[in-house]
Design a protein around this motif. Structure first.
Motif, PDB file in Angstrom:
ATOM      1  N   UNK A 136      21.094   5.814  10.146  1.00  0.00           N
ATOM      2  CA  UNK A 136      22.419   5.753  10.767  1.00  0.00           C
ATOM      3  C   UNK A 136      22.405   6.472  12.111  1.00  0.00           C
ATOM      4  N   UNK A 137      21.785   7.658  12.151  1.00  0.00           N
ATOM      5  CA  UNK A 137      21.696   8.392  13.408  1.00  0.00           C
ATOM      6  C   UNK A 137      20.928   7.622  14.462  1.00  0.00           C
ATOM      7  N   UNK A 138      19.847   6.981  14.050  1.00  0.00           N
ATOM      8  CA  UNK A 138      19.055   6.186  14.989  1.00  0.00           C
ATOM      9  C   UNK A 138      19.847   4.993  15.511  1.00  0.00           C
ATOM     10  N   UNK A 218      31.709   5.750  24.075  1.00  0.00           N
ATOM     11  CA  UNK A 218      31.539   6.362  22.760  1.00  0.00           C
ATOM     12  C   UNK A 218      32.168   5.490  21.681  1.00  0.00           C
ATOM     13  N   UNK A 219      31.614   5.585  20.483  1.00  0.00           N
ATOM     14  CA  UNK A 219      32.079   4.785  19.357  1.00  0.00           C
ATOM     15  C   UNK A 219      33.317   5.401  18.722  1.00  0.00           C
ATOM     16  N   UNK A 220      33.304   6.708  18.542  1.00  0.00           N
ATOM     17  CA  UNK A 220      34.437   7.492  18.059  1.00  0.00           C
ATOM     18  C   UNK A 220      34.765   7.345  16.575  1.00  0.00           C
ATOM     19  N   UNK A 221      33.891   6.729  15.817  1.00  0.00           N
ATOM     20  CA  UNK A 221      34.071   6.696  14.356  1.00  0.00           C
ATOM     21  C   UNK A 221      32.689   6.565  13.716  1.00  0.00           C
ATOM     22  N   UNK A 222      31.874   7.603  13.876  1.00  0.00           N
ATOM     23  CA  UNK A 222      30.457   7.507  13.543  1.00  0.00           C
ATOM     24  C   UNK A 222      30.152   7.906  12.096  1.00  0.00           C
ATOM     25  N   UNK A 223      30.958   7.437  11.176  1.00  0.00           N
ATOM     26  CA  UNK A 223      30.643   7.604   9.753  1.00  0.00           C
ATOM     27  C   UNK A 223      29.548   6.610   9.371  1.00  0.00           C
ATOM     28  N   UNK A 224      28.820   6.945   8.315  1.00  0.00           N
ATOM     29  CA  UNK A 224      27.682   6.123   7.924  1.00  0.00           C
ATOM     30  C   UNK A 224      28.097   4.696   7.575  1.00  0.00           C
ATOM     31  N   UNK A 225      29.338   4.495   7.090  1.00  0.00           N
ATOM     32  CA  UNK A 225      29.731   3.140   6.700  1.00  0.00           C
ATOM     33  C   UNK A 225      29.970   2.226   7.895  1.00  0.00           C
ATOM     34  N   UNK A 253      30.658  11.748  19.380  1.00  0.00           N
ATOM     35  CA  UNK A 253      30.052  10.910  18.346  1.00  0.00           C
ATOM     36  C   UNK A 253      29.074  11.702  17.485  1.00  0.00           C
ATOM     37  N   UNK A 254      28.236  12.497  18.117  1.00  0.00           N
ATOM     38  CA  UNK A 254      27.291  13.303  17.347  1.00  0.00           C
ATOM     39  C   UNK A 254      28.035  14.307  16.477  1.00  0.00           C
ATOM     40  N   UNK A 255      28.988  15.009  17.058  1.00  0.00           N
ATOM     41  CA  UNK A 255      29.716  16.034  16.313  1.00  0.00           C
ATOM     42  C   UNK A 255      30.486  15.480  15.138  1.00  0.00           C
ATOM     43  N   UNK A 256      31.129  14.333  15.323  1.00  0.00           N
ATOM     44  CA  UNK A 256      31.909  13.758  14.231  1.00  0.00           C
ATOM     45  C   UNK A 256      31.008  13.227  13.127  1.00  0.00           C
ATOM     46  N   UNK A 257      29.833  12.751  13.492  1.00  0.00           N
ATOM     47  CA  UNK A 257      28.885  12.306  12.466  1.00  0.00           C
ATOM     48  C   UNK A 257      28.451  13.477  11.590  1.00  0.00           C
ATOM     49  N   UNK A 258      28.131  14.607  12.215  1.00  0.00           N
ATOM     50  CA  UNK A 258      27.731  15.782  11.444  1.00  0.00           C
ATOM     51  C   UNK A 258      28.894  16.268  10.595  1.00  0.00           C
ATOM     52  N   UNK A 288      17.156  11.105  13.864  1.00  0.00           N
ATOM     53  CA  UNK A 288      17.363   9.705  14.206  1.00  0.00           C
ATOM     54  C   UNK A 288      18.117   9.540  15.508  1.00  0.00           C
ATOM     55  N   UNK A 289      19.195  10.301  15.667  1.00  0.00           N
ATOM     56  CA  UNK A 289      20.023  10.202  16.874  1.00  0.00           C
ATOM     57  C   UNK A 289      19.227  10.569  18.121  1.00  0.00           C
ATOM     58  N   UNK A 290      18.481  11.677  18.061  1.00  0.00           N
ATOM     59  CA  UNK A 290      17.758  12.131  19.244  1.00  0.00           C
ATOM     60  C   UNK A 290      16.533  11.282  19.544  1.00  0.00           C
ATOM     61  N   UNK A 291      15.903  10.706  18.541  1.00  0.00           N
ATOM     62  CA  UNK A 291      14.784   9.801  18.806  1.00  0.00           C
ATOM     63  C   UNK A 291      15.245   8.619  19.665  1.00  0.00           C
ATOM     64  N   UNK A 292      16.463   8.175  19.442  1.00  0.00           N
ATOM     65  CA  UNK A 292      16.972   7.009  20.163  1.00  0.00           C
ATOM     66  C   UNK A 292      17.689   7.372  21.457  1.00  0.00           C
TER      67      UNK A 292
END
Length: 369
Positions: A136-138, A218-225, A253-258, A288-292
């Motif tokens: 998901x992060x990627x 930004x996506x602004x809703x970075x939940x896994x679903x 986006x990163x902060x809300x995912x965490x 995943x997020x930082x690799x991409x």
């Protein structure tokens, strides 16, 4: 007219291929009405699409929202690499109407849109293992990487002030002052916890205003679903739910995912003694997020990544607390004091991340390249 007849009539406005066969409710979204539509060709071979009625009571500038989605998906399609396509990464694809528009508005004023159905991929409400969060992060990182040069200022705000923490704190203080249901005395400790962090909470907003961090799409809703994972390989296939794609910060986006995945208990869990930072999940998503996306981030963005997780969690707690004070008008509640329970949970997570800030930073530095 029956519901199916209505859906068939709406479908007839889009450039679907074949003959209408059926339409059935799909997914568990709470804002828009979503249907999986099946068309068949002369040999009865099916082709499936996603049809959605956009909730124009939530998204009042629906035309602007659809322009955002049309422009962003078109740009993404032009930027995706052959390597990403070979790995199975897809871009959400709009189906145009017969009038070559990205949406259809019916006689009742409802807005409808359609997408290509992403086959053999599923959105998951919960992460069953750390690898799901890595994927998901990627996927979200690839989404932002592909949009890193897009002129974010050209997009509209589909929900004005969505991550404006300065405004969120003003709303909280107003709710405390008005106290319409006399609930403030029940949560003085939570109110003080939030207000004591008001200055730090404004860091990202001030950073955007000053230019210390760049304005990005930004996506602004970075939940896994909101990432479809391949049913066979488990890889992130497609980022979906683009209604809140708008100008902002990658740190949102990163902060809300965490915030949504990095705790050891659910966001309305009441046993706060069990609430800790789940470092396995935190590291998986971060990797995943930082690799991409890591190569696109500025040094200041990298420095503030762990702080962003704290700020986004604090903001969410403030929103829960404000809604509790105002009478539970925004977030749906399923038990007594539900929003207060949620606020306490988020604030405890903030407290835990503050204690573990050095560890979080070490993990981020491990994967920055």
């Amino acid at each position: 007219m029956t519901k199916e007849e209505k859906l068939k009539q709406v479908c007839s406005q889009f450039t679907f291929k074949g003959i209408f066969d059926e339409a059935e409710p799909y997914g568990d979204g709470h804002i828009n009405d979503t249907f999986k539509v099946t068309y068949v060709d002369d040999d009865k071979k099916p082709t499936q699409y996603i049809l959605q009625r956009v909730n124009h009571l939530v998204f009042k500038n629906t035309v602007g929202l659809m322009e955002n989605i049309e422009h962003v998906t078109s740009y993404l399609s032009s930027r995706i690499t052959k390597e990403q396509q070979a790995e199975g990464y897809e871009i959400l694809t709009l189906i145009k109407t017969k009038g070559d528009k990205s949406y259809f508005q019916d006689d009742e004023g409802n807005f409808w849109r359609a997408y290509v159905f992403v086959k053999h991929a599923t959105g998951h409400t919960f992460a069953e293992d750390a690898n799901m969060l890595y994927e998901a992060g990627k996927a979200f990182g690839q989404f932002q990487h592909l949009l890193s040069e897009y002129p974010a200022e050209s997009l509209i705000e589909t929900i004005e002030g969505f991550h404006n923490t300065i405004w969120r704190f003003k709303n909280l203080k107003h709710a405390v002052h008005e106290d319409p249901l006399l609930r403030a005395d029940q949560c003085r400790e939570e109110i003080q916890f939030a207000l004591s962090r008001e200055e730090i909470a404004s860091t990202l907003v001030r950073g955007l205003e000053s230019g210390a961090i760049p304005l990005r799409v930004t996506h602004n809703d970075t939940k896994i679903n909101n990432v479809l994972l391949d049913d066979t390989t488990g890889k992130g296939r497609c980022v979906i739910d683009l209604d809140t794609v708008m100008p902002g910060s990658a740190l949102y986006d990163y902060g809300d995912a965490i915030r949504s995945c990095g705790s050891t208990i659910a966001e309305d869990g009441e046993n706060l003694e069990d609430l800790k930072v789940n470092f396995e999940k935190y590291e998986a998503y971060t990797k995943g997020f930082l690799e991409a996306m890591g190569r696109n981030l500025t040094p200041q963005e990298m420095k503030w990544l762990p702080l962003a997780a704290i700020i986004m969690t604090l903001e969410c707690g403030v929103r829960f607390l404000t809604d509790y004070l105002e009478g539970d008008n925004y977030f749906k509640i399923h038990k007594e004091n539900h929003n207060l329970i949620r606020a306490r949970n988020q604030f405890k997570f903030v407290d835990e991340m503050e204690k573990q800030l050095d560890v979080m930073t070490e993990i981020i530095n491990k994967y920055w390249r």
